[in-house]
Design a protein around this motif. Structure first.
Motif, mmCIF file in Angstrom:
data_model
loop_
_atom_site.group_PDB
_atom_site.id
_atom_site.type_symbol
_atom_site.label_atom_id
_atom_site.label_comp_id
_atom_site.label_asym_id
_atom_site.label_seq_id
_atom_site.Cartn_x
_atom_site.Cartn_y
_atom_site.Cartn_z
ATOM 1 N N GLN A 17 7.523 5.798 4.305
ATOM 2 C CA GLN A 17 7.130 5.413 3.006
ATOM 3 C C GLN A 17 5.267 5.789 2.805
ATOM 4 O O GLN A 17 5.205 4.437 3.126
ATOM 5 C CB GLN A 17 7.665 4.640 2.284
ATOM 6 N N LEU A 19 1.496 5.036 1.680
ATOM 7 C CA LEU A 19 1.069 4.899 1.119
ATOM 8 C C LEU A 19 -0.080 4.410 -0.013
ATOM 9 O O LEU A 19 -0.557 6.208 -0.047
ATOM 10 C CB LEU A 19 -0.107 3.443 1.807
ATOM 11 N N SER A 344 0.996 -7.314 -4.075
ATOM 12 C CA SER A 344 2.151 -5.609 -3.994
ATOM 13 C C SER A 344 0.682 -4.759 -3.315
ATOM 14 O O SER A 344 1.912 -4.373 -1.800
ATOM 15 C CB SER A 344 2.346 -5.131 -5.168
ATOM 16 N N GLU A 345 -0.374 -4.563 -3.317
ATOM 17 C CA GLU A 345 -0.819 -3.665 -2.469
ATOM 18 C C GLU A 345 -0.934 -3.969 -0.646
ATOM 19 O O GLU A 345 -0.542 -2.916 -0.069
ATOM 20 C CB GLU A 345 -2.101 -2.747 -2.784
ATOM 21 N N GLU A 347 0.676 -6.120 0.393
ATOM 22 C CA GLU A 347 2.117 -6.579 0.928
ATOM 23 C C GLU A 347 3.120 -5.332 1.467
ATOM 24 O O GLU A 347 3.198 -4.080 2.869
ATOM 25 C CB GLU A 347 3.210 -7.201 0.276
ATOM 26 N N ALA A 348 2.544 -3.902 0.454
ATOM 27 C CA ALA A 348 2.433 -2.812 1.156
ATOM 28 C C ALA A 348 1.921 -1.480 2.351
ATOM 29 O O ALA A 348 2.543 -1.355 3.316
ATOM 30 C CB ALA A 348 2.693 -1.427 0.046
ATOM 31 N N TRP A 349 1.032 -2.485 2.910
ATOM 32 C CA TRP A 349 0.183 -1.468 3.810
ATOM 33 C C TRP A 349 1.207 -2.510 4.833
ATOM 34 O O TRP A 349 1.110 -1.881 5.932
ATOM 35 C CB TRP A 349 -1.388 -2.590 3.413
ATOM 36 N N SER A 351 3.601 -3.971 5.531
ATOM 37 C CA SER A 351 5.268 -3.448 5.361
ATOM 38 C C SER A 351 4.591 -1.851 6.512
ATOM 39 O O SER A 351 5.407 -1.457 7.117
ATOM 40 C CB SER A 351 5.680 -3.381 4.288
#
Length: 387
Positions: A17, A19, A344-345, A347-349, A351
């Protein structure tokens, strides 16, 4: 999910997914829109690894090309016997490799979860190069572990395999730094403390599963004698600060361009030979990274180039980015204002990095409108080996 293996294995990875390419929160000084999706060249990547094995049947001693068929069959039988014997030692140089081309070794000298007949832990010297064209292992008793033993062993490898002594030796255990440094310097070799010993780390993981656990002296549940350090991060030296930064992503094809430019454009940085590590990634797969801009980008990249950059980590609990260099140094590379959005950003990176098996990068640019990087490091955040 991608896999990682030795000896020409290849892996396939479904695109993770993606980023957001640009983040809008404070960085070193102010927010940055770096390596944006609109740029024709620069974008960021993601990937994941899994270890297969090195076939020890393929790392036997090189045989004379003119041996008779009968001798060849005997040698093959001996190879099969050695493969089944976890106590066997390796001494191998790929016959298709020019010995003069192997100028850097990766080395580990440490105890193993194996007891000898005295009930003492066995030590092992493991040496390879980044392509595993060189593979060498030798067991030692614990009462001979010193720089003299290591110096003699390094000379023996060179003489036995017809190799010149290396220019550099990389190692990743801080506890062995004194012994390794002394042995290397007496031989005129530059010791390099660095966790960028990926072939060695992966090989140790493979040996744990296929060799050490099968050894008659294996001690299940034995903890590593020399565990890897993970110290608290320190403040970043002033000369390493950038002016802006952003989480970014590049398709794998663009990452390949940046890696090739390290030689063609004399850019600072370091790559990873993913082909030699057996990694196959679709050109469109996105890889996550961190882009840093500075009006003094070239000096900044030059300073970073001497640090053996290993990995970047987003610490969401402290709203900071951690830079790991060498073998036991960690810096607070940047901070940001902690909000639900920025958390959130980050954590997304993180992940996305984990979904790639730890593959990510650091890019340094002069300004936001520049298509090219003056520094580019392809990084792999790996767990420590089980030994």
């Amino acid at each position: 999910m991608a896999t990682l293996s030795f000896n020409a294995a290849r892996l396939r990875t479904p695109p993770p997914q993606s980023l957001k390419p640009n983040l809008n929160f404070p960085s070193f000084v102010k927010p940055a829109n770096v390596l944006s999706q609109s740029m024709p060249r620069n974008r960021l990547l993601v990937q994941k690894f899994h270890l297969n094995s090195v076939s020890e049947g393929s790392v036997s001693t090189q045989k004379d090309a003119e041996v008779g068929e009968e001798d060849g069959e005997e040698d093959q039988a001996q190879e099969e016997e050695d493969y089944d014997d976890p106590t066997a030692e390796l001494s191998y140089l790929d016959p298709e490799t020019d010995p003069e081309s192997i100028t850097e070794w990766e080395l580990d000298f440490c105890s193993r979860p194996i007891l000898d007949i005295r009930g003492k832990k066995v030590w092992e010297l493991v040496v390879c190069d980044d392509s595993l064209s060189l593979q060498y292992t030798k067991y030692f008793q614990n009462n001979v572990i010193n720089s003299i033993t290591l110096k003699d062993a390094i000379e023996s490898i060179s003489e036995e395999l017809g190799l010149p002594l290396p220019e550099k030796v990389r190692f990743f255990r801080s506890q062995m730094q004194t012994i390794i440094t002394k042995a290397c310097k007496e031989l005129g070799i530059k010791p390099v403390p660095s966790k960028r010993c990926l072939s060695l780390l992966l090989w140790l993981e493979e040996r744990y599963e296929t060799v050490y656990t099968r050894h008659p002296g294996f001690q299940k549940g034995s903890k590593p004698l020399l565990a890897l350090d993970n110290p608290f991060p320190m403040e970043l030296p002033e000369n390493l600060f950038g002016e802006r930064w952003a989480f970014v992503q590049l398709p794998y094809s663009a990452v390949q361009e940046e890696i090739s430019s390290l030689k063609t454009r004399y850019v600072f940085g370091a790559g990873l030979d993913l082909d030699l590590l057996g990694i196959e990634i679709d050109d469109k797969t996105l890889i996550p990274g961190l882009a840093v801009t500075s009006s003094r980008a070239k000096p900044l990249a030059a300073w970073m180039n001497g640090l053996e950059v290993c990995a970047l980590e987003a610490d969401t609990s402290k709203a900071s980015l951690i830079l790991s260099v060498g073998i036991s140094t960690r810096y607070i590379y940047a901070t940001y204002r902690k909000t639900p959005v920025t958390t959130s950003e980050a954590e997304a990176w993180e992940s996305a990095k984990k979904s790639c098996g730890g593959l990510h990068f650091l890019a340094i640019q002069e300004d936001l409108d520049c298509d090219d990087c003056v520094g580019f490091w392809l990084l792999l955040d790996m767990p420590p080996p089980p030994v």
